[in-house]
Design a protein around this motif. Structure first.
Motif, PDB file in Angstrom:
ATOM      1  N   ILE A 144       0.822  -1.219   0.000  1.00 19.19           N
ATOM      2  CA  ILE A 144       0.000   0.000   0.000  1.00 19.19           C
ATOM      3  C   ILE A 144       0.854   1.267   0.000  1.00 19.19           C
ATOM      4  CG2 ILE A 144      -1.658   1.321   1.386  1.00 19.19           C
ATOM      5  CD1 ILE A 144      -3.091  -1.359   1.940  1.00 19.19           C
ATOM      6  N   PRO A 145       1.885   1.395   0.862  1.00 13.64           N
ATOM      7  CA  PRO A 145       2.723   2.603   0.789  1.00 13.64           C
ATOM      8  C   PRO A 145       3.454   2.743  -0.546  1.00 13.64           C
ATOM      9  CG  PRO A 145       3.084   1.468   2.870  1.00 13.64           C
ATOM     10  CD  PRO A 145       2.241   0.578   2.027  1.00 13.64           C
ATOM     11  N   GLN A 146       3.870   1.616  -1.141  1.00  9.97           N
ATOM     12  CA  GLN A 146       4.538   1.681  -2.443  1.00  9.97           C
ATOM     13  C   GLN A 146       3.586   2.203  -3.514  1.00  9.97           C
ATOM     14  OE1 GLN A 146       5.931  -2.303  -3.124  1.00  9.97           O
ATOM     15  NE2 GLN A 146       7.704  -2.077  -1.776  1.00  9.97           N
ATOM     16  N   ILE A 147       2.353   1.741  -3.486  1.00  8.21           N
ATOM     17  CA  ILE A 147       1.366   2.206  -4.464  1.00  8.21           C
ATOM     18  C   ILE A 147       1.088   3.693  -4.259  1.00  8.21           C
ATOM     19  CG2 ILE A 147      -1.043   1.990  -5.223  1.00  8.21           C
ATOM     20  CD1 ILE A 147      -0.861  -1.001  -4.515  1.00  8.21           C
ATOM     21  N   LYS A 148       0.959   4.121  -2.989  1.00  3.07           N
ATOM     22  CA  LYS A 148       0.738   5.544  -2.695  1.00  3.07           C
ATOM     23  C   LYS A 148       1.881   6.392  -3.230  1.00  3.07           C
ATOM     24  CE  LYS A 148      -1.972   5.637   1.576  1.00  3.07           C
ATOM     25  NZ  LYS A 148      -1.905   5.955   3.015  1.00  3.07           N
ATOM     26  N   GLN A 149       3.104   5.938  -2.984  1.00  3.57           N
ATOM     27  CA  GLN A 149       4.278   6.689  -3.430  1.00  3.57           C
ATOM     28  C   GLN A 149       4.314   6.784  -4.959  1.00  3.57           C
ATOM     29  OE1 GLN A 149       8.019   4.836  -2.493  1.00  3.57           O
ATOM     30  NE2 GLN A 149       9.115   6.788  -2.516  1.00  3.57           N
TER      31      GLN A 149
ATOM     32  N   ALA B 103      -6.203  -3.247  -2.816  1.00  7.54           N
ATOM     33  CA  ALA B 103      -5.316  -3.601  -1.705  1.00  7.54           C
ATOM     34  C   ALA B 103      -5.900  -3.142  -0.370  1.00  7.54           C
ATOM     35  CB  ALA B 103      -3.932  -2.995  -1.920  1.00  7.54           C
ATOM     36  N   SER B 104      -6.473  -1.960  -0.328  1.00  6.29           N
ATOM     37  CA  SER B 104      -7.087  -1.463   0.913  1.00  6.29           C
ATOM     38  C   SER B 104      -8.284  -2.322   1.305  1.00  6.29           C
ATOM     39  CB  SER B 104      -7.529  -0.016   0.748  1.00  6.29           C
ATOM     40  OG  SER B 104      -6.431   0.806   0.487  1.00  6.29           O
ATOM     41  N   ARG B 105      -9.093  -2.673   0.320  1.00  6.64           N
ATOM     42  CA  ARG B 105     -10.257  -3.530   0.583  1.00  6.64           C
ATOM     43  C   ARG B 105      -9.810  -4.906   1.085  1.00  6.64           C
ATOM     44  NH1 ARG B 105     -12.528  -2.220  -3.892  1.00  6.64           N
ATOM     45  NH2 ARG B 105     -11.751  -3.998  -5.070  1.00  6.64           N
ATOM     46  N   ASN B 106      -8.780  -5.463   0.451  1.00  3.80           N
ATOM     47  CA  ASN B 106      -8.259  -6.766   0.879  1.00  3.80           C
ATOM     48  C   ASN B 106      -7.684  -6.711   2.288  1.00  3.80           C
ATOM     49  OD1 ASN B 106      -8.978  -7.890  -1.557  1.00  3.80           O
ATOM     50  ND2 ASN B 106      -6.912  -7.849  -2.409  1.00  3.80           N
ATOM     51  N   LEU B 107      -7.035  -5.599   2.627  1.00  2.00           N
ATOM     52  CA  LEU B 107      -6.485  -5.444   3.973  1.00  2.00           C
ATOM     53  C   LEU B 107      -7.609  -5.406   5.003  1.00  2.00           C
ATOM     54  CD1 LEU B 107      -3.929  -5.089   5.683  1.00  2.00           C
ATOM     55  CD2 LEU B 107      -4.164  -2.627   5.358  1.00  2.00           C
ATOM     56  N   ASP B 108      -8.686  -4.677   4.703  1.00  2.00           N
ATOM     57  CA  ASP B 108      -9.832  -4.634   5.617  1.00  2.00           C
ATOM     58  C   ASP B 108     -10.444  -6.021   5.776  1.00  2.00           C
ATOM     59  OD1 ASP B 108      -9.444  -1.926   5.915  1.00  2.00           O
ATOM     60  OD2 ASP B 108     -11.009  -1.355   4.466  1.00  2.00           O
TER      61      ASP B 108
END
Length: 195
Positions: free
Chosen positions: A74-79, A147-152
């Motif tokens: 997630i941080p890599q995608i944000k960056q 990725a955020s949905r999968n993390l939740d």
């Protein structure tokens, strides 16, 4: 926390919701439970419960690894999205963008990037594809949302799994205590028959 088997669609929907993790059934009446076929001795039942507990531990390990992988993605995608937004702003100018890019772990190289409307995204598995900046941004935003949905979802599954740990541990304790009481009654009866 401890639940019993639900009948109907609600029970089926709940089982599908948690990645196929089987629900631990809370044993309310140990006497009735021990009379069921396949529950011959307390030791056999405790072995089955312990096996189920170990399976839950294995599932927890796998889910925890997935969670770590997603938390690093997630941080890599944000960056990468931030970089794309910056490139989007700079593509209409004629000034080259000065940057540092990663060659290897802790090895960076200085680069001058001319304004462009194309970027290459590393997709993994030794695959890199060229995209328009808009397409790349749309793809990364979709990947970020997924990725955020999968993390939740993983968080919910881990919570559900913790409940199954607790239920299984309580069941093991109840069966063990039932066996201790049964043995003490048997010992009392034997000592009463001798006297």
């Amino acid at each position: 926390m401890a639940t019993t088997i639900e009948t109907g669609n609600a029970g089926a929907a709940n089982k599908k919701k948690h990645l196929g993790i089987p629900e631990a059934i809370f044993v309310e009446d140990v006497d009735a439970f021990m009379k069921q076929p396949g529950n011959d001795t307390a030791d056999a039942v405790l072995r089955k419960l312990d096996e189920q507990y170990q399976k839950y531990k294995y599932m927890e390990l796998n889910l925890a690894q997935k969670k770590l992988r997603l938390k690093s993605q997630i941080p890599q995608i944000k960056q990468t999205l931030e970089i794309l937004r910056h490139m989007q702003k700079k593509k209409d100018t004629t000034d080259p963008m000065e940057t540092h890019f990663l060659l290897a772990d802790n090895v960076y190289c200085k680069a001058s990037v001319p304004p462009t409307d194309k970027v290459c995204l590393w997709l993994g598995a030794n695959v890199m594809l060229e995209y328009d900046i808009d397409e790349a941004q749309a793809l990364l935003e979709k990947n970020f949302a997924t990725a955020s949905r999968n993390l939740d979802s993983l968080e919910e599954d881990l919570d559900f799994l913790r409940d199954q740990f607790t239920t299984t541990e309580v069941n093991m304790a109840r069966v063990y205590n039932w066996d201790v009481k049964r043995r003490s009654k048997d010992n009392l009866l034997k000592s009463a028959e001798r006297s």
